[in-house]
Design a protein around this motif. Structure first.
Motif, PDB file in Angstrom:
ATOM      1  N   SER A 210       7.291 -34.778   7.735  1.00 55.40           N
ATOM      2  CA  SER A 210       6.347 -35.704   7.140  1.00 55.40           C
ATOM      3  C   SER A 210       6.435 -35.597   5.625  1.00 55.40           C
ATOM      4  O   SER A 210       6.499 -34.506   5.068  1.00 55.40           O
ATOM      5  CB  SER A 210       4.926 -35.396   7.604  1.00 55.40           C
ATOM      6  N   TYR A 211       6.438 -36.738   4.974  1.00 55.79           N
ATOM      7  CA  TYR A 211       6.470 -36.770   3.517  1.00 55.79           C
ATOM      8  C   TYR A 211       5.065 -36.817   2.917  1.00 55.79           C
ATOM      9  O   TYR A 211       4.907 -36.716   1.712  1.00 55.79           O
ATOM     10  CB  TYR A 211       7.274 -37.974   3.026  1.00 55.79           C
ATOM     11  N   TYR A 212       4.058 -36.981   3.761  1.00 53.86           N
ATOM     12  CA  TYR A 212       2.699 -37.126   3.248  1.00 53.86           C
ATOM     13  C   TYR A 212       2.154 -35.881   2.553  1.00 53.86           C
ATOM     14  O   TYR A 212       1.402 -36.020   1.584  1.00 53.86           O
ATOM     15  CB  TYR A 212       1.766 -37.595   4.360  1.00 53.86           C
ATOM     16  N   PRO A 213       2.484 -34.657   2.981  1.00 58.26           N
ATOM     17  CA  PRO A 213       2.013 -33.507   2.191  1.00 58.26           C
ATOM     18  C   PRO A 213       2.584 -33.486   0.774  1.00 58.26           C
ATOM     19  O   PRO A 213       1.865 -33.172  -0.179  1.00 58.26           O
ATOM     20  CB  PRO A 213       2.497 -32.297   2.989  1.00 58.26           C
ATOM     21  N   ALA A 214       3.850 -33.847   0.629  1.00 57.74           N
ATOM     22  CA  ALA A 214       4.452 -33.862  -0.712  1.00 57.74           C
ATOM     23  C   ALA A 214       3.848 -34.967  -1.568  1.00 57.74           C
ATOM     24  O   ALA A 214       3.601 -34.776  -2.773  1.00 57.74           O
ATOM     25  CB  ALA A 214       5.962 -34.049  -0.599  1.00 57.74           C
ATOM     26  N   ILE A 215       3.583 -36.120  -0.969  1.00 60.36           N
ATOM     27  CA  ILE A 215       2.969 -37.222  -1.706  1.00 60.36           C
ATOM     28  C   ILE A 215       1.554 -36.842  -2.134  1.00 60.36           C
ATOM     29  O   ILE A 215       1.149 -37.098  -3.279  1.00 60.36           O
ATOM     30  CB  ILE A 215       2.976 -38.505  -0.843  1.00 60.36           C
ATOM     31  N   SER A 216       0.811 -36.233  -1.232  1.00 58.07           N
ATOM     32  CA  SER A 216      -0.561 -35.816  -1.573  1.00 58.07           C
ATOM     33  C   SER A 216      -0.554 -34.733  -2.647  1.00 58.07           C
ATOM     34  O   SER A 216      -1.407 -34.731  -3.547  1.00 58.07           O
ATOM     35  CB  SER A 216      -1.280 -35.306  -0.332  1.00 58.07           C
ATOM     36  N   ALA A 217       0.377 -33.806  -2.561  1.00 52.52           N
ATOM     37  CA  ALA A 217       0.464 -32.750  -3.581  1.00 52.52           C
ATOM     38  C   ALA A 217       0.830 -33.330  -4.944  1.00 52.52           C
ATOM     39  O   ALA A 217       0.257 -32.934  -5.968  1.00 52.52           O
ATOM     40  CB  ALA A 217       1.485 -31.708  -3.157  1.00 52.52           C
ATOM     41  N   ALA A 218       1.756 -34.272  -4.969  1.00 52.95           N
ATOM     42  CA  ALA A 218       2.127 -34.903  -6.240  1.00 52.95           C
ATOM     43  C   ALA A 218       0.950 -35.687  -6.818  1.00 52.95           C
ATOM     44  O   ALA A 218       0.693 -35.641  -8.031  1.00 52.95           O
ATOM     45  CB  ALA A 218       3.325 -35.822  -6.036  1.00 52.95           C
ATOM     46  N   GLY A 219       0.222 -36.396  -5.956  1.00 59.27           N
ATOM     47  CA  GLY A 219      -0.946 -37.132  -6.431  1.00 59.27           C
ATOM     48  C   GLY A 219      -2.026 -36.216  -6.967  1.00 59.27           C
ATOM     49  O   GLY A 219      -2.662 -36.505  -7.985  1.00 59.27           O
ATOM     50  N   THR A 220      -2.247 -35.090  -6.295  1.00 57.29           N
ATOM     51  CA  THR A 220      -3.250 -34.135  -6.756  1.00 57.29           C
ATOM     52  C   THR A 220      -2.830 -33.504  -8.079  1.00 57.29           C
ATOM     53  O   THR A 220      -3.659 -33.298  -8.975  1.00 57.29           O
ATOM     54  CB  THR A 220      -3.472 -33.051  -5.700  1.00 57.29           C
ATOM     55  N   ALA A 221      -1.551 -33.204  -8.227  1.00 61.08           N
ATOM     56  CA  ALA A 221      -1.050 -32.652  -9.490  1.00 61.08           C
ATOM     57  C   ALA A 221      -1.211 -33.665 -10.622  1.00 61.08           C
ATOM     58  O   ALA A 221      -1.604 -33.312 -11.737  1.00 61.08           O
ATOM     59  CB  ALA A 221       0.412 -32.241  -9.344  1.00 61.08           C
ATOM     60  N   LEU A 222      -0.935 -34.931 -10.332  1.00 61.65           N
ATOM     61  CA  LEU A 222      -1.116 -35.958 -11.360  1.00 61.65           C
ATOM     62  C   LEU A 222      -2.590 -36.153 -11.705  1.00 61.65           C
ATOM     63  O   LEU A 222      -2.919 -36.430 -12.863  1.00 61.65           O
ATOM     64  CB  LEU A 222      -0.498 -37.282 -10.893  1.00 61.65           C
TER      65      LEU A 222
END
Length: 129
Positions: A82-94
């Motif tokens: 799943s790519y959603y954990p990486a997308i969520s982590a990138a969004g949280t970092a931003l």
């Protein structure tokens, strides 16, 4: 659930005792507030887990004499990739960087985080659920 409930009950009690000792010897309002909030969060999780333990009854994992075949069956959907954990982590970092750097980066973080959270919620491939 009883094992997890006991764990978080211990966490809540640890922070309650630590907060009371800290309040006597170091009357720092920030430290007292941090320890109080930590204890309350542990108590909240413990209360939820105790409620779930009484509501659902004992699980096979809670017994000491359980066999492997008793724990079979569907426990949830866990995708292989799943790519959603990486997308969520990138969004949280931003989002975190955006609070420091400016509103434009914060808004980009919101735009990246929303699809990540949406994907987490609606990732189940079973159309009946």
């Amino acid at each position: 659930m009883r094992g997890e409930a006991w764990l978080f009950t211990g966490v809540a009690l640890f922070f309650a005792v630590t907060c009371s000792i800290y309040a006597v010897y170091a009357p720092d309002p920030a430290g007292i507030a941090a320890l109080t909030v930590s204890g309350l969060m542990g108590a909240l999780i413990a209360a939820f887990l105790w409620r779930q333990a009484y509501r659902t009854g004992p699980r096979p994992e809670d017994r000491k004499d359980v066999r492997v075949h008793e724990v079979s069956g569907r426990r949830g959907y866990f995708p292989a990739r799943s790519y959603y954990p990486a997308i969520s982590a990138a969004g949280t970092a931003l989002l975190g960087l955006g609070t420091v750097q400016g509103l434009w980066l914060f808004l980009i973080g919101v735009g990246v985080l929303i699809p990540g959270v949406y994907g987490f919620v609606f990732q189940n491939p079973d159309p009946a659920r």
